[in-house]
Design an enzyme around this catalytic site. Structure first.
Site, mmCIF file in Angstrom:
data_model
loop_
_atom_site.group_PDB
_atom_site.id
_atom_site.type_symbol
_atom_site.label_atom_id
_atom_site.label_comp_id
_atom_site.label_asym_id
_atom_site.label_seq_id
_atom_site.Cartn_x
_atom_site.Cartn_y
_atom_site.Cartn_z
ATOM 1 C CD GLU A 19 18.235 36.211 31.779
ATOM 2 O OE1 GLU A 19 17.884 36.970 30.581
ATOM 3 O OE2 GLU A 19 18.586 35.180 31.351
ATOM 4 C CB SER A 145 19.759 39.306 29.283
ATOM 5 O OG SER A 145 18.705 38.849 28.830
ATOM 6 C CE1 TYR A 208 15.150 42.052 26.349
ATOM 7 C CE2 TYR A 208 17.304 42.289 27.914
ATOM 8 C CZ TYR A 208 16.027 40.904 27.556
ATOM 9 O OH TYR A 208 16.457 39.730 26.629
ATOM 10 N NE ARG A 248 18.491 36.604 19.660
ATOM 11 C CZ ARG A 248 18.179 37.515 20.523
ATOM 12 N NH1 ARG A 248 17.247 37.615 21.119
ATOM 13 N NH2 ARG A 248 19.545 37.488 21.487
ATOM 14 C CG ASP A 250 22.653 36.658 19.921
ATOM 15 O OD1 ASP A 250 21.453 37.116 19.174
ATOM 16 O OD2 ASP A 250 22.388 36.332 20.441
ATOM 17 C CD GLU A 266 24.784 34.583 24.522
ATOM 18 O OE1 GLU A 266 23.939 33.940 25.422
ATOM 19 O OE2 GLU A 266 25.522 34.961 24.940
ATOM 20 C CG ASN A 268 18.178 33.171 23.679
ATOM 21 O OD1 ASN A 268 17.314 32.987 24.357
ATOM 22 N ND2 ASN A 268 17.987 34.955 24.559
ATOM 23 N N GLY A 272 13.872 36.887 23.755
ATOM 24 C CA GLY A 272 12.370 37.113 24.447
ATOM 25 C C GLY A 272 11.142 37.823 23.715
#
Length: 305
Positions: A19, A145, A208, A248, A250, A266, A268, A272
């Site tokens: 990443e 990602s 992205y 964060r 998901d 999951e 994070n 990002g």
């Protein structure tokens, strides 16, 4: 963190993970925002000499904009703890747990949070037979990602053929149908919920690419019961993992099944911070600019907790 004045900030970025490019983008954005907030900022591409560079720079705080392995799995956190430098985001234990998707799911289950079935399996077994009934997803258990993900459709007659550089052990997870949703937590409190709409699935490109591929609906247009559950589950996941700063989580939600259709995917620990990222979007919902969010993260930085 301590009450000392924070002026000099090192933004750690880049590094050797898959990443790297996302991290460089996040780091540049954060460095620019912190300079606009009045901090003296040094951008540092984390290489083999990272310890020596950090010792020489002697920052008040490290803003950790690294992503993936070595950057958000507890490794750099251990280095920063050893050097006694306050840093942003979660500590060693939360970082090392959250990067491991199977360990994270076990923790979710222990705290009564809903997840789909999953298991770790050797790649040769995954390529030899269906290790669970299709549809299912094959992915690294310690990357982010959407790197290296395979979706096996319900009518697939054969198991997936994995890339030559795929890991020797991967996670196989029952496919969760429904809508793609995500929620950021700051200081233990949920900020907002976004729905992600894509023409395919929410892969690396959709996350992205500057031209998009993913369309964000923020705040998500959901029944109040589902929004409340997502906010609650995100806060509980943040606490269960021992996260600090910003995280964060998901979700997928099958809207034909009501509340029973909501599952966590999951968490994070280092979301990002690029122009297309979600956490800055959520900060906007609570009245924070991108610069104010970065400032809050620097002022929240700590070492040893």
């Amino acid at each position: 963190m301590s009450s000392r004045t924070v002026q000099n900030v090192v933004v750690l970025m880049g590094g050797p993970s898959a990443e790297r490019e996302v991290s460089l983008s996040s780091g540049r954005e954060c460095a620019s925002a912190l300079r606009a907030e009045g901090f003296t900022v040094t951008e540092l591409d984390a290489g083999a000499d990272v310890v020596e560079r950090l010792k020489a720079l002697a920052p008040d705080v490290v803003f950790n904009a690294l992503h993936g392995r070595w950057g958000e799995d507890g490794c750099i956190q251990g280095v920063l703890e050893w050097l006694a430098i306050p840093y942003t985001h979660s500590g060693i234990l939360a970082s090392s747990t959250a990067i491991d998707k199977e360990r994270t799911k076990a923790l979710y289950r222990a705290h009564g949070l809903p997840v789909v079935a999953s298991q770790l399996a050797p790649r040769e077994e995954i390529e030899a037979r269906h290790v669970m009934p299709p549809p299912y997803v094959v992915k690294p258990y310690n990357e982010g990602s959407s790197v290296g993900i395979y979706i096996v459709s319900k009518d697939a007659n054969t198991p997936p053929k994995l890339a030559e550089d795929a890991a020797e052990v991967l996670m196989v997870e029952a496919f969760a149908p429904g809508r793609e949703l995500t929620c950021s937590v700051m200081g233990g409190k949920a900020m907002g919920v976004t729905e992600l709409l894509t023409d395919g699935w929410y892969d690396y490109h959709a996350k992205y690419a500057p031209e998009g591929g993913a369309r964000h609906i923020c705040p998500a247009e959901l029944p109040e019961e589902i929004t409340a559950a997502i906010r609650d589950h995100s806060e509980r996941a943040h606490a269960a993992l021992g996260c600090r700063g910003v995280s964060r989580t998901d979700f997928r939600w099958d809207d034909t099944a009501g509340l029973d259709g909501l599952v966590l995917l999951e968490t994070n620990t280092q979301p990002g911070m690029t122009p297309t990222s979600l956490t800055p979007e959520h900060a906007g919902l609570v009245g924070m600019s991108f610069g104010q969010l970065c400032r809050w993260m620097v002022e929240d930085a700590s070492c040893g907790r």
